[in-house]
Write a protein that holds these residues in place. Structure first.
Motif, PDB file in Angstrom:
ATOM      1  N   HIS A 133      49.923 -30.112 -40.665  1.00  0.00           N
ATOM      2  CA  HIS A 133      51.616 -29.853 -40.368  1.00  0.00           C
ATOM      3  C   HIS A 133      51.423 -31.465 -41.038  1.00  0.00           C
ATOM      4  CE1 HIS A 133      53.021 -26.103 -38.063  1.00  0.00           C
ATOM      5  NE2 HIS A 133      51.980 -26.808 -37.861  1.00  0.00           N
ATOM      6  N   HIS A 134      50.507 -31.928 -41.441  1.00  0.00           N
ATOM      7  CA  HIS A 134      50.526 -32.740 -41.304  1.00  0.00           C
ATOM      8  C   HIS A 134      49.553 -33.707 -42.634  1.00  0.00           C
ATOM      9  CE1 HIS A 134      51.977 -34.632 -38.021  1.00  0.00           C
ATOM     10  NE2 HIS A 134      51.570 -33.667 -37.346  1.00  0.00           N
ATOM     11  N   VAL A 135      49.128 -32.630 -43.443  1.00  0.00           N
ATOM     12  CA  VAL A 135      47.575 -32.894 -44.473  1.00  0.00           C
ATOM     13  C   VAL A 135      48.815 -32.462 -45.414  1.00  0.00           C
ATOM     14  CG1 VAL A 135      46.953 -30.256 -44.223  1.00  0.00           C
ATOM     15  CG2 VAL A 135      45.684 -32.167 -45.419  1.00  0.00           C
ATOM     16  N   SER A 136      48.714 -33.048 -46.621  1.00  0.00           N
ATOM     17  CA  SER A 136      49.079 -33.505 -48.228  1.00  0.00           C
ATOM     18  C   SER A 136      48.467 -32.377 -48.698  1.00  0.00           C
ATOM     19  CB  SER A 136      48.883 -35.133 -49.032  1.00  0.00           C
ATOM     20  OG  SER A 136      47.343 -34.687 -49.382  1.00  0.00           O
ATOM     21  N   ALA A 137      49.338 -31.796 -49.676  1.00  0.00           N
ATOM     22  CA  ALA A 137      48.681 -31.084 -51.080  1.00  0.00           C
ATOM     23  C   ALA A 137      47.229 -31.635 -51.490  1.00  0.00           C
ATOM     24  CB  ALA A 137      49.712 -30.643 -51.398  1.00  0.00           C
ATOM     25  N   GLU A 138      46.996 -32.873 -51.652  1.00  0.00           N
ATOM     26  CA  GLU A 138      46.302 -33.513 -52.202  1.00  0.00           C
ATOM     27  C   GLU A 138      44.921 -33.175 -51.027  1.00  0.00           C
ATOM     28  OE1 GLU A 138      44.902 -38.032 -53.597  1.00  0.00           O
ATOM     29  OE2 GLU A 138      46.440 -37.714 -53.115  1.00  0.00           O
ATOM     30  N   THR A 139      45.048 -34.253 -50.312  1.00  0.00           N
ATOM     31  CA  THR A 139      43.540 -33.630 -49.430  1.00  0.00           C
ATOM     32  C   THR A 139      42.949 -31.716 -49.091  1.00  0.00           C
ATOM     33  OG1 THR A 139      44.497 -35.800 -47.947  1.00  0.00           O
ATOM     34  CG2 THR A 139      43.464 -33.626 -47.019  1.00  0.00           C
ATOM     35  N   LEU A 140      44.115 -30.985 -49.402  1.00  0.00           N
ATOM     36  CA  LEU A 140      44.423 -29.619 -49.045  1.00  0.00           C
ATOM     37  C   LEU A 140      43.337 -29.315 -50.442  1.00  0.00           C
ATOM     38  CD1 LEU A 140      47.233 -27.948 -47.533  1.00  0.00           C
ATOM     39  CD2 LEU A 140      44.812 -28.507 -46.765  1.00  0.00           C
ATOM     40  N   GLU A 141      43.803 -30.059 -51.251  1.00  0.00           N
ATOM     41  CA  GLU A 141      43.064 -29.274 -52.795  1.00  0.00           C
ATOM     42  C   GLU A 141      41.745 -30.181 -52.803  1.00  0.00           C
ATOM     43  OE1 GLU A 141      41.720 -27.738 -56.170  1.00  0.00           O
ATOM     44  OE2 GLU A 141      43.268 -27.514 -54.649  1.00  0.00           O
ATOM     45  N   ALA A 142      41.538 -31.110 -52.043  1.00  0.00           N
ATOM     46  CA  ALA A 142      40.406 -31.602 -51.564  1.00  0.00           C
ATOM     47  C   ALA A 142      38.816 -31.418 -50.650  1.00  0.00           C
ATOM     48  CB  ALA A 142      40.542 -33.405 -51.157  1.00  0.00           C
ATOM     49  N   PHE A 143      39.639 -30.151 -49.348  1.00  0.00           N
ATOM     50  CA  PHE A 143      38.773 -29.350 -48.708  1.00  0.00           C
ATOM     51  C   PHE A 143      38.660 -28.603 -49.329  1.00  0.00           C
ATOM     52  CE2 PHE A 143      41.548 -30.571 -44.841  1.00  0.00           C
ATOM     53  CZ  PHE A 143      40.855 -31.992 -44.786  1.00  0.00           C
ATOM     54  N   ARG A 144      39.954 -27.896 -50.440  1.00  0.00           N
ATOM     55  CA  ARG A 144      39.116 -26.885 -51.161  1.00  0.00           C
ATOM     56  C   ARG A 144      38.387 -26.681 -51.721  1.00  0.00           C
ATOM     57  NH1 ARG A 144      44.689 -26.074 -51.855  1.00  0.00           N
ATOM     58  NH2 ARG A 144      46.101 -24.724 -50.700  1.00  0.00           N
ATOM     59  N   LYS A 145      38.260 -28.085 -52.799  1.00  0.00           N
ATOM     60  CA  LYS A 145      37.003 -28.805 -53.646  1.00  0.00           C
ATOM     61  C   LYS A 145      35.737 -29.012 -53.319  1.00  0.00           C
ATOM     62  CE  LYS A 145      39.575 -30.354 -57.441  1.00  0.00           C
ATOM     63  NZ  LYS A 145      40.223 -31.374 -57.772  1.00  0.00           N
ATOM     64  N   ALA A 146      35.784 -29.078 -51.802  1.00  0.00           N
ATOM     65  CA  ALA A 146      34.780 -29.347 -51.782  1.00  0.00           C
ATOM     66  C   ALA A 146      33.926 -28.286 -50.460  1.00  0.00           C
ATOM     67  CB  ALA A 146      35.029 -30.295 -49.297  1.00  0.00           C
ATOM     68  N   MET A 147      34.597 -27.206 -50.258  1.00  0.00           N
ATOM     69  CA  MET A 147      34.231 -26.251 -49.921  1.00  0.00           C
ATOM     70  C   MET A 147      33.430 -25.013 -50.990  1.00  0.00           C
ATOM     71  SD  MET A 147      37.068 -25.193 -47.222  1.00  0.00           S
ATOM     72  CE  MET A 147      38.335 -24.744 -47.843  1.00  0.00           C
ATOM     73  N   THR A 148      34.344 -25.404 -52.294  1.00  0.00           N
ATOM     74  CA  THR A 148      33.575 -25.219 -53.314  1.00  0.00           C
ATOM     75  C   THR A 148      32.331 -25.574 -53.786  1.00  0.00           C
ATOM     76  OG1 THR A 148      35.969 -24.092 -53.977  1.00  0.00           O
ATOM     77  CG2 THR A 148      34.139 -23.946 -55.528  1.00  0.00           C
ATOM     78  N   ALA A 149      32.296 -26.836 -53.402  1.00  0.00           N
ATOM     79  CA  ALA A 149      30.962 -27.278 -54.323  1.00  0.00           C
ATOM     80  C   ALA A 149      30.146 -27.062 -53.321  1.00  0.00           C
ATOM     81  CB  ALA A 149      30.897 -28.654 -54.181  1.00  0.00           C
ATOM     82  N   ALA A 150      30.402 -26.776 -51.813  1.00  0.00           N
ATOM     83  CA  ALA A 150      28.685 -27.062 -50.697  1.00  0.00           C
ATOM     84  C   ALA A 150      28.197 -25.549 -50.862  1.00  0.00           C
ATOM     85  CB  ALA A 150      29.537 -27.210 -49.331  1.00  0.00           C
ATOM     86  N   ARG A 151      29.134 -24.682 -51.820  1.00  0.00           N
ATOM     87  CA  ARG A 151      28.355 -23.045 -51.737  1.00  0.00           C
ATOM     88  C   ARG A 151      27.046 -23.140 -52.771  1.00  0.00           C
ATOM     89  NH1 ARG A 151      34.276 -20.328 -51.983  1.00  0.00           N
ATOM     90  NH2 ARG A 151      35.023 -20.987 -50.007  1.00  0.00           N
TER      91      ARG A 151
END
Length: 151
Positions: A133-151
């Motif tokens: 509920h507190h995370v921004s769209a920008e941060t969510l996108e950074a989470f997704r990019k970090a997970m993709t990069a870690a694969r």
């Protein structure tokens, strides 16, 4: 030597008051919308599980009293997110389904990110309930990019 009364030295000066207040405004808004999103997401989950979303079930799953649920359901009806039918459960409107889906996606992203950091499944699930509920769209996108990069 006790350090309790020593002021903490700031590395950077305070930001401009307008910039500084933006974070606090965002947090207050997230708190207001968090409860609505939790209810709507739970209602969607109950319906998708093949059950009706009944007031008694919502109360049990949220760990609150039925009068608390009744008050929130009235609010959700007023906001156009749910509809109720006498002697039946609660149903999501199109707007309610949209809120539930957006909340679910945020939750899944945060939970997956926490799991990718090595957080246990149970802790990630619980922590994601608040963070989503507190995370921004920008941060969510950074989470997704970090997970993709870690694969």
């Amino acid at each position: 030597m006790a350090l309790r009364n020593r002021p903490v030295r700031r590395e950077k000066p305070l930001p401009d008051a307008d910039v500084h207040s933006q974070g606090f405004r965002q947090t207050r808004e997230a708190r207001r919308s968090a409860l609505v999103e939790d209810y709507v997401e739970l209602i969607a989950d109950l319906i998708e599980d093949g059950n009706e979303a009944r007031q008694v079930d919502i109360a049990a799953r949220l760990g609150v009293a039925q009068p608390t649920v009744a008050k929130m359901l009235t609010r959700l009806c007023t906001e156009g997110l749910v509809s109720r039918k006498p002697y039946r459960g609660v149903f999501l409107t199109e707007a309610g389904r949209k809120v539930a889906e957006e909340s679910r996606i945020r939750h899944q992203t945060v939970e997956a990110f926490l799991r990718s950091l090595g957080v246990s499944a149970e802790t990630a699930r619980i922590d994601a309930e608040g963070i989503e509920h507190h995370v921004s769209a920008e941060t969510l996108e950074a989470f997704r990019k970090a997970m993709t990069a870690a694969r």
